[in-house]
Design an enzyme around this catalytic site. Structure first.
Site, mmCIF file in Angstrom:
data_model
loop_
_atom_site.group_PDB
_atom_site.id
_atom_site.type_symbol
_atom_site.label_atom_id
_atom_site.label_comp_id
_atom_site.label_asym_id
_atom_site.label_seq_id
_atom_site.Cartn_x
_atom_site.Cartn_y
_atom_site.Cartn_z
ATOM 1 N N GLU A 295 10.472 -2.358 3.090
ATOM 2 C CA GLU A 295 10.695 -2.057 2.215
ATOM 3 C C GLU A 295 11.784 -2.736 1.182
ATOM 4 O O GLU A 295 12.399 -2.402 0.742
ATOM 5 C CB GLU A 295 11.753 -0.449 2.983
ATOM 6 C CG GLU A 295 11.688 0.285 4.067
ATOM 7 C CD GLU A 295 10.764 1.213 4.092
ATOM 8 O OE1 GLU A 295 10.195 1.497 2.876
ATOM 9 O OE2 GLU A 295 10.587 1.960 4.805
ATOM 10 N N CYS B 5 -7.720 15.031 1.984
ATOM 11 C CA CYS B 5 -10.131 15.138 2.176
ATOM 12 C C CYS B 5 -10.357 13.322 2.962
ATOM 13 O O CYS B 5 -11.427 13.446 3.369
ATOM 14 C CB CYS B 5 -10.712 14.581 0.904
ATOM 15 S SG CYS B 5 -10.159 12.975 0.617
ATOM 16 N N CYS C 190 -6.492 9.829 3.375
ATOM 17 C CA CYS C 190 -6.190 10.372 3.030
ATOM 18 C C CYS C 190 -5.768 12.381 3.566
ATOM 19 O O CYS C 190 -6.727 12.275 4.459
ATOM 20 C CB CYS C 190 -7.117 10.985 1.067
ATOM 21 S SG CYS C 190 -6.419 12.679 0.349
ATOM 22 N N GLY D 165 1.271 -1.059 -0.535
ATOM 23 C CA GLY D 165 -0.098 -0.059 0.180
ATOM 24 C C GLY D 165 1.292 1.301 -0.105
ATOM 25 O O GLY D 165 1.887 1.041 -0.218
ATOM 26 N N CYS E 129 -7.049 12.744 -5.112
ATOM 27 C CA CYS E 129 -6.153 13.715 -4.576
ATOM 28 C C CYS E 129 -5.176 13.952 -4.418
ATOM 29 O O CYS E 129 -3.514 15.351 -4.712
ATOM 30 C CB CYS E 129 -5.874 13.845 -2.867
ATOM 31 S SG CYS E 129 -8.119 14.377 -2.150
ATOM 32 N N CYS F 124 -5.770 10.208 -1.770
ATOM 33 C CA CYS F 124 -7.019 9.007 -2.455
ATOM 34 C C CYS F 124 -6.790 9.280 -3.816
ATOM 35 O O CYS F 124 -5.638 10.431 -4.097
ATOM 36 C CB CYS F 124 -8.126 9.113 -2.100
ATOM 37 S SG CYS F 124 -8.681 11.340 -1.986
ATOM 38 N N MET G 45 2.151 5.228 1.655
ATOM 39 C CA MET G 45 2.986 5.056 2.409
ATOM 40 C C MET G 45 2.227 5.841 3.892
ATOM 41 O O MET G 45 1.110 6.347 4.022
ATOM 42 C CB MET G 45 4.258 6.531 2.839
ATOM 43 C CG MET G 45 5.084 6.449 2.014
ATOM 44 S SD MET G 45 6.434 7.970 1.795
ATOM 45 C CE MET G 45 6.778 7.868 3.436
ATOM 46 N N GLY H 113 0.343 1.027 7.291
ATOM 47 C CA GLY H 113 0.573 0.367 8.681
ATOM 48 C C GLY H 113 1.358 -0.783 8.080
ATOM 49 O O GLY H 113 1.014 -1.434 8.725
HETATM 50 P P1 ADP Z 1 4.182 2.244 6.288
HETATM 51 O O1 ADP Z 1 4.980 1.003 6.991
HETATM 52 O O2 ADP Z 1 2.918 1.654 6.029
HETATM 53 O O3 ADP Z 1 5.042 3.583 5.656
HETATM 54 P P2 ADP Z 1 3.701 2.711 9.456
HETATM 55 O O4 ADP Z 1 2.875 1.191 9.590
HETATM 56 O O5 ADP Z 1 5.081 2.746 9.539
HETATM 57 O O6 ADP Z 1 3.147 2.157 7.970
HETATM 58 O O7 ADP Z 1 2.487 3.827 9.770
HETATM 59 C C1 ADP Z 1 1.826 3.869 10.132
HETATM 60 C C2 ADP Z 1 0.484 4.554 11.249
HETATM 61 O O8 ADP Z 1 1.043 6.066 10.863
HETATM 62 C C3 ADP Z 1 -0.114 4.444 11.808
HETATM 63 O O9 ADP Z 1 -0.322 3.558 12.362
HETATM 64 C C4 ADP Z 1 -0.665 6.344 12.237
HETATM 65 O O10 ADP Z 1 0.150 5.614 13.594
HETATM 66 C C5 ADP Z 1 0.563 6.148 11.582
HETATM 67 N N1 ADP Z 1 0.380 6.888 10.266
HETATM 68 C C6 ADP Z 1 0.594 9.158 9.581
HETATM 69 N N2 ADP Z 1 -0.247 9.557 8.828
HETATM 70 C C7 ADP Z 1 -0.776 8.722 8.838
HETATM 71 C C8 ADP Z 1 -2.292 9.337 7.113
HETATM 72 N N3 ADP Z 1 -2.181 9.845 6.387
HETATM 73 N N4 ADP Z 1 -3.125 7.750 7.285
HETATM 74 C C9 ADP Z 1 -2.342 6.673 8.472
HETATM 75 N N5 ADP Z 1 -1.683 6.760 9.229
HETATM 76 C C10 ADP Z 1 -0.992 7.699 9.717
HETATM 77 ZN ZN ZN Z 2 -8.530 12.484 -1.405
#
Ligand code: ADP
Ligand code: ZN
Length: 205
Positions: free
Chosen positions: A90, A149, A146, A16, A181, A178, A18, A21
C-alpha cells in the site's frame, strides 16, 4: 546470512489497480525470500486497517506478518541492520519521503520490494508512486479483470460518489475497470429523462 555489500541492493515495484494481485505478488516474492532463508521485514502504512493491522493480506486471503508504520521515515527507525529483504505494501498511502527511504535501503544493500496503486480512482498518479517508479530498478505493472467487460483492467473505479482521494475499502466501494469502462469522475448519475429507446423516442416513466 548472505553477505550484504553496498551497491548490491535494488528497488522493485509491483503496481496496477485494485484487485490486480499486487499484494499476492508481493507475498509470493516474500515467501520465496523466506524459503531462501533471507532476513525479512515487512511494512505497511497504519492507515490501511481494512483486514488486519499487523499483516499484509491479499483479497484472496494470502497473508504475511507486517509492521504498521505512520511515516516512511519510521521504516528507517524500525530497520534491523541485519534485514536483507524489505517488503512494503500500500505504498501509495505513504508520504513523499518514501522514494528517498527506499533508495537509502537499496544503497545499504537491501532488496526493497514495494507494492502500491499507480493511480487513484480518478486515474491520477497516486502519492509517492510516480517518483518511486522512476527510481526503481524494476517495475512490474499488473492488471485485474474489468468488472464490466472482462478485459484486462488497469484502473480503479469508485462505486460511491465522493471527492476524497482516500476511502479505504475493498469489494463494495471499488472495482477494477479497463480504460473504456472507467468513469474517472466516479459513478455517473444518468438523468433518466435523457434515456431514449429506438422506437418510442422518450422512454415511458
Ligand atoms: P491488489 O493487492 O492488487 O488489490 P490482491 O493481491 O489483494 O490485489 O488480490 C488479487 C485477487 O483478487 C485475485 O487473485 C482474485 O482472487 C481476486 N479478485 C477479485 N476481483 C478481481 C478482479 N476484478 N480481477 C482480478 N482479480 C480479482
Ligand atoms: Zn471494461
Amino acid at each position: 546470512m548472505s553477505f550484504m555489500r553496498p551497491g548490491a541492493g535494488w528497488i522493485e515495484v509491483i503496481t496496477g489497480p485494485m484487485f490486480s494481485g499486487k499484494s499476492e505478488e508481493l507475498i509470493r516474492r516474500l515467501r520465496r525470500a523466506a524459503i531462501a532463508r533471507l532476513r525479512l521485514q515487512v511494512f505497511k502504512p497504519a492507515v490501511d486497517d481494512r483486514f488486519s493491522v499487523d499483516e499484509v493480506v491479499s483479497h484472496s486471503h494470502w497473508r504475511v506478518p507486517s509492521e504498521p508504520v505512520k511515516t516512511a521515515a519510521e521504516i528507517l527507525e524500525r530497520m534491523d541492520p541485519r534485514t536483507e529483504v524489505v517488503g512494503i505494501d500500500e505504498a501509495q498511502f505513504f508520504d513523499e519521503e518514501l522514494p528517498r527511504v527506499c533508495s537509502h535501503l537499496a544503497d545499504l544493500g537491501k532488496r526493497v520490494i514495494v507494492a502500491g496503486l499507480d493511480t487513484d480512482y480518478r486515474g491520477v498518479p497516486f502519492g509517492p508512486m510516480p517518483e518511486l517508479l522512476a527510481v526503481a530498478e524494476q517495475v512490474q505493472k499488473v492488471t485485474a479483470i474489468c468488472a464490466r467487460c472482462g478485459a484486462p483492467a488497469s484502473f480503479t473505479q469508485r462505486l460511491i460518489p465522493s471527492d476524497e482521494q482516500v476511502i479505504v475499502g475493498a469489494g463494495d466501494l471499488y472495482e477494477a475497470r479497463c480504460r473504456r469502462c472507467h468513469e474517472p469522475g466516479g459513478p455517473v448519475h444518468i438523468d433518466e429523462r435523457w434515456l431514449f429507446t429506438p422506437d418510442d423516442g422518450k422512454r415511458e416513466r
